[in-house]
Scaffold this motif. Structure first.
Motif, PDB file in Angstrom:
ATOM      1  N   GLU A 187      21.968  51.062  55.400  1.00 10.21           N
ATOM      2  CA  GLU A 187      22.199  50.233  56.582  1.00 10.21           C
ATOM      3  C   GLU A 187      23.519  50.604  57.261  1.00 10.21           C
ATOM      4  O   GLU A 187      23.631  50.568  58.488  1.00 10.21           O
ATOM      5  N   ASP A 219      20.687  39.902  54.819  1.00  7.13           N
ATOM      6  CA  ASP A 219      19.690  40.254  55.833  1.00  7.13           C
ATOM      7  C   ASP A 219      19.045  39.020  56.456  1.00  7.13           C
ATOM      8  O   ASP A 219      18.573  39.075  57.598  1.00  7.13           O
ATOM      9  N   ASP A 222      18.136  43.181  61.350  1.00 10.08           N
ATOM     10  CA  ASP A 222      16.822  43.783  61.514  1.00 10.08           C
ATOM     11  C   ASP A 222      15.815  42.648  61.619  1.00 10.08           C
ATOM     12  O   ASP A 222      15.745  41.804  60.731  1.00 10.08           O
TER      13      ASP A 222
END
Length: 324
Positions: A235, A275, A281
């Protein structure tokens, strides 16, 4: 006029030092305003936007500013603002009143009385309701021209169903609608499925994703200290390719360590939680929740490819840090 211009020219807020300054939009708010401006009906101004955001990106306040502009411009706004907690409701109501009070006198609406759940006006047939999602009958029997539903994902499925059955039929033909939420603490399938629908190229919904790195204060350390990071994680490689500084990666690592309640060598959960709580994302933030994917990652990737039609991610440009 664009909402960003309206905010800078007419809206005043207090900054962290209690100084009154122009309400220059935060980077995430600017991104939201421009996406809505591009996707709305150019003749009527109507739109339906689904906002997937990171914390502290100013999503609810962006919606408030758009309601304020609609109120000043049309004078007939019938707005409903739905929030997830009573304390947030009261804070939002206070924020709205403060922004109204600070408008220039020649465009400032005259507030009629004081209420715990709405603001009405003496000089125009407009009203702004504010309530929590659990308020029974909210929206039933009313005509609503602007609907802002904040933190949709936190609402239980049964309550979300009741809200939809009450509010959606009450929307006027040219209504402005915003579903706004962070992806953490998802309580039911309503919001994930709404986002999936918004991402379908055939949908009339406007999807707006504000990742965590749009928030200016989410950084730590030296933006040029790539060497100190050592080997970059997957990432982090992506962030570097987008033109972001090493300070974003230092922030991410610190937060992951803070969130990682288990031994990383034994399969820690810090990165999964990051996340979700700090989405970077729009697929991972849903597929990582509580170990149960909401969407098939392969199907989502294919849908995103169709939606972008082969376009690549633009290089990230650091925002000017002038926002209050």
């Amino acid at each position: 006029m664009p909402c960003e211009t309206f905010c800078t020219r007419y809206v005043t807020v207090q900054d962290r030092f209690q100084n009154f300054v122009p309400a220059i939009p935060l980077p995430g708010q600017l991104r939201f305003f421009r996406a809505v401006e591009k996707g709305r009906n150019q003749r009527t101004g109507a739109f339906k936007a689904v906002h997937l955001k990171s914390r502290r990106s100013g999503g609810t306040t962006a919606g408030l500013k758009m309601i304020l502009q609609d109120l000043v411009t049309t004078g007939t706004t019938k707005a409903a603002i739905m929030l997830h907690e009573e304390k947030v409701t009261q804070r939002t109501l206070a924020n709205l009143r403060a922004m109204l009070d600070m408008l220039p006198k020649d465009i400032r609406p005259e507030i009629d009385g004081d209420s715990a759940d709405h603001v009405s006006f003496r000089d125009r047939p407009a009203i702004i309701f504010i309530s929590t999602a659990r308020a029974k009958g909210f929206g039933a029997g009313d005509d609503i021209s602007f609907f802002l539903w904040s933190e949709v994902a936190k609402v239980e499925a049964a309550i979300a169903s009741r809200i939809v059955s009450n509010v959606i039929p009450a929307l006027t033909p040219n209504a402005r609608v915003i579903w706004d939420s962070t992806p953490d603490e998802i309580n039911g399938d309503y919001y994930p499925m709404l986002w999936r629908r918004a991402r379908d190229p055939r949908s009339d919904l406007i999807p707006v994703f504000n990742p965590w790195w749009m928030v200016p204060e989410y950084r730590a350390g030296d933006p040029n200290d790539w060497e100190g990071l050592g080997a970059l994680w997957q990432e982090e490689e992506r962030l570097k390719m987008m033109g972001l500084g090493a300070d974003r990666c230092w922030f991410r690592r610190a937060k992951i360590e803070e969130l990682d309640v288990t031994d990383p060598e034994e399969g820690g959960v810090g990165e999964i939680l990051f996340d979700v709580q700090y989405p970077g994302d729009e697929t991972k933030c849903f597929t990582g929740i509580r170990g149960k994917p909401y969407f098939d990652p392969r199907a989502m990737t294919a849908m995103m490819a169709r939606a972008t039609r082969g376009r690549t991610v633009d290089r990230w440009e650091e925002p000017e840090e002038k926002a209050a």
